[in-house]
Design a protein around this motif. Structure first.
Motif, PDB file in Angstrom:
ATOM      1  N   LEU A  26       0.823  -1.211   0.000  1.00 45.86           N
ATOM      2  CA  LEU A  26       0.000   0.000   0.000  1.00 45.86           C
ATOM      3  C   LEU A  26       0.857   1.261   0.000  1.00 45.86           C
ATOM      4  N   LEU A  27       1.841   1.256   0.918  1.00 45.62           N
ATOM      5  CA  LEU A  27       2.668   2.440   1.078  1.00 45.62           C
ATOM      6  C   LEU A  27       3.578   2.614  -0.126  1.00 45.62           C
ATOM      7  N   GLU A  58       2.997   1.712  -3.256  1.00 44.80           N
ATOM      8  CA  GLU A  58       2.201   2.279  -4.349  1.00 44.80           C
ATOM      9  C   GLU A  58       1.911   3.749  -4.111  1.00 44.80           C
ATOM     10  N   GLY A  59       1.548   4.060  -2.855  1.00 48.98           N
ATOM     11  CA  GLY A  59       1.241   5.446  -2.513  1.00 48.98           C
ATOM     12  C   GLY A  59       2.428   6.354  -2.782  1.00 48.98           C
ATOM     13  N   LEU A  60       3.616   5.906  -2.353  1.00 50.71           N
ATOM     14  CA  LEU A  60       4.834   6.700  -2.540  1.00 50.71           C
ATOM     15  C   LEU A  60       5.130   6.917  -4.018  1.00 50.71           C
ATOM     16  N   LEU A 117       3.049   6.781  -6.596  1.00 55.02           N
ATOM     17  CA  LEU A 117       2.042   7.693  -7.149  1.00 55.02           C
ATOM     18  C   LEU A 117       2.391   9.140  -6.824  1.00 55.02           C
ATOM     19  N   LEU A 118       2.682   9.331  -5.536  1.00 49.38           N
ATOM     20  CA  LEU A 118       2.898  10.670  -5.040  1.00 49.38           C
ATOM     21  C   LEU A 118       4.136  11.318  -5.638  1.00 49.38           C
ATOM     22  N   VAL A 133       4.415  12.386   4.736  1.00 49.96           N
ATOM     23  CA  VAL A 133       4.276  12.187   3.299  1.00 49.96           C
ATOM     24  C   VAL A 133       2.921  12.724   2.822  1.00 49.96           C
TER      25      VAL A 133
END
Lengths: 211, 410
Positions: free
Chosen positions: A11-12, A14-16, A18-19, A110
């Motif tokens: 999850l993290l 992918e989030g990173l 994307l961001l 983040v």
């Protein structure tokens, strides 16, 4: 900027990705375990690496140890260590490598994209980014800070986080001139050498707080 | 136990008893030295030299007993402190010295009588077995067995066999029993063994176990929260931040980010519920142990009979949680491994203890081995942490019974 990410939580991760891509960075490699970090960084030599502290296989402080190892092999490699909890001693170990090009932040930060982006750029440029939580932990240990005025303590905290004068000024809604004045007064009261350069100043302040 | 094992054990016992002569004979000699020891209570300086051989003898017996008991017989001597005079005084006053003397008096007799008795039975046995070899050398009717004078070969063989069988039975019973007696005497008279002493050792062990179980629990909860809920919330924050950033330029993708965030929040809630249940099942707070067990049993694929006492009495929360955990683990095991057609859960308050029994008619063979993945090792640890006991009876092919007794405090 070219960035390498070390994060095991899907999850993290992918989030990173994307961001960071959102704000225009290029993710050159993503690894999910401690032992992969050093070889990947040696291969890609990114502008900055974003490392999670707790990683497989041991789920302890693999990321931190890889950071220390990397800096021995590639002095000055900018590293931003992210963690779900902050530990003064981890910060001290990281800063022991020299404060330039080192960041240590809570993962929560983040979510504030601009601040995170700012910290990332600062670290990549050889500056320091230290989580406010670590700084307040460090500051709470020092009694002599009583000598400082509340405003000066605020400035000291932001200085210790690695912020430069203009950013401190915007954060506190004051002019850069008064920031300089506060800093001069703080360094004098704490008996630290006057200095304008970011990372040397941070190192002096942290060394003082850590003493 | 088969005959061979019995014979083996009895012979080993006889050997132990014979070995006991090495401490029994010096003890007997000690009877002579005892007056000197008593005298030396007045002539104090002699005492250390007199006590030394006594302690050496007691130590020899302790080591012998330890080998059989499989647990240490602790020396009850305090570490001597201070100057020579004080040390002598301590030796004099030490209950260990008095206990050693008392043991010497007992062992000097018991340690001689027991081996003689056992050896006597063994020799009679050997003699009886050999009767058919030599009875005919004696004049007819001289030898009498079981009140019958031996006159025929038939009589000699049958009667000696019967006598040998009786003597063997006596020997097989007597030898281990006397060893038990002798080691017990050593343990009680030479060790720090007392009811309280043993209790302290048990408590120390269970306290260490409790701390260990507690630490493992905390670590597990920390891991669950760190890797689960906390990571999920960080991921949600990231996605919402992205959604916010894209809101004006690209509402479509912003909306997707928000939906992603919502899904992650839902997952985080599920995860958080699991963690909370692991700490203290909320249903226990809501409905008490009986209600919680009813809800555990409801909807099981295997019909589960419940025998729950109707009482207002509520055990301490930790005991309730452990009992719930035991039942949950046991029922999970039954569903997964037992192949049972029926199960039964019963609770019983027996004075200050809570007794939990879970039974099934499945295939048995359950082990509390931590590698078997049955969770029974966890049950045992959690129960031991509360100073309770776990009994697992699971013969292959005839069902499993898990019985847990938990003290509820006063």
């Amino acid at each position: 900027m070219r960035i390498v990410i070390a994060e095991d939580n899907v999850l993290l991760r992918e989030g990173l990705i994307l961001l960071l891509e959102e704000v225009g960075h290029e993710i050159v490699a993503v690894v999910g375990s401690g032992p992969e970090i050093v070889p990947t960084l040696l291969e890609h030599r990114p502008d900055v690496a974003v490392l999670d502290v707790r990683l497989p296989p041991g789920f302890r402080d693999e990321g931190l140890r890889a950071a220390i190892e990397t800096r021995k092999l590639v002095p000055g490699q900018p590293l931003l260590v992210l963690s779900q909890y902050v530990e003064e001693s981890y910060a001290a170990e990281l800063l022991g490598l020299g404060a330039s090009g080192i960041g240590y932040l809570l993962k929560d930060r983040v979510g504030h994209i601009e601040e995170f982006q700012d910290a990332l750029e600062r670290v990549a440029a050889g500056g320091t980014a230290l989580d406010p939580e670590v700084v307040s932990q460090l500051m709470s240990r020092r009694d002599p800070l009583d000598a400082l005025s509340p405003r000066e303590r605020e400035v000291l905290g932001l200085m210790a986080q690695g912020l430069d004068n203009p950013t401190i000024a915007t954060t506190l809604f004051i002019t850069e001139r008064s920031v300089s004045k506060h800093i001069g007064s703080i360094l004098a009261k704490l008996n630290l050498p006057p200095s304008d350069s970011g990372s040397r100043r941070v190192r002096a302040v942290l060394a003082y707080l850590n003493a | 136990m088969d005959l061979k094992a019995r014979a083996h054990r009895s012979l080993r016992s006889a050997r132990y008893l014979l070995g006991g002569l090495t401490t029994a004979l010096p003890s007997l000699a000690g009877y002579v030295l005892l007056p000197i020891l008593c005298f030396s209570l007045i002539v104090a300086p002699v005492l250390p030299w007199a006590v030394r051989p006594l302690r050496a003898l007691a130590d020899a017996e302790r080591r012998r007993a330890e080998r059989v008991l499989g647990r240490p017989v602790r020396r009850p001597y305090p570490t001597p402190e201070g100057n020579a005079y004080r040390r002598t005084l301590q030796l004099l006053r030490s209950p260990g010295t008095r206990k050693d003397m008392a043991w010497m008096l007992v062992h000097g007799i018991v340690g001689l009588v027991l081996p003689v008795l056992v050896l006597g039975v063994l020799l009679s046995l050997l003699l009886t077995i050999s009767i058919p070899l030599w009875w005919w050398t004696l004049p007819g009717g001289t030898l009498t067995l079981l009140a019958a004078p031996l006159t025929t070969w038939m009589q000699a063989i049958v009667l000696s066999a019967v006598c040998a069988w009786l003597l063997a039975a006596l020997f097989f019973w007597l030898a281990p029993a006397t060893v038990r007696l002798e080691t017990r005497i050593a343990e009680i008279m030479l060790g720090t063994w007392t009811g309280a002493g043993r209790r302290i050792e048990e408590l120390t062990a269970s306290r260490a176990g409790a701390l260990q179980a507690h630490e493992a629990e905390l670590r597990r909860i920390e891991r669950d929260l760190h890797d689960g809920t906390q990571a999920q919330l960080v991921a949600v924050a990231m996605r919402l931040a992205l959604a916010d950033r894209r809101f004006d330029k690209d509402p479509q993708s912003s909306r997707k980010m928000v939906l992603d965030a919502k899904t992650t929040v839902d997952e985080a809630l599920v995860q958080l519920r699991t963690v909370i249940r692991g700490i203290h099942p909320p249903i226990l707070s809501d409905r008490g142990l009986n209600g919680a067990i009813r809800s555990l049993a409801a909807g099981r694929p295997i019909p589960t009979a419940l025998d729950l006492p109707e009482t207002d009495h509520r055990p301490p929360a930790a005991v309730e949680a452990a009992a719930y955990f035991v039942v949950a683990e046991a029922l999970t095991n039954i569903a997964r491994h037992s192949d049972a057609s029926r199960a039964q859960v019963s609770l019983r308050y027996d004075g200050p203890t809570l007794c939990v029994t879970v039974r099934d008619d499945g295939c048995g063979g359950a082990t509390p081995d931590s590698t078997s993945g049955s969770g029974l090792a966890g049950v045992r640890r959690r129960v031991a942490a509360l100073d309770g006991t776990t009994r697992i009876d699971s013969p292959v092919g005839s069902g499993t019974t898990i019985e847990v007794v938990l003290p509820c405090g006063s």
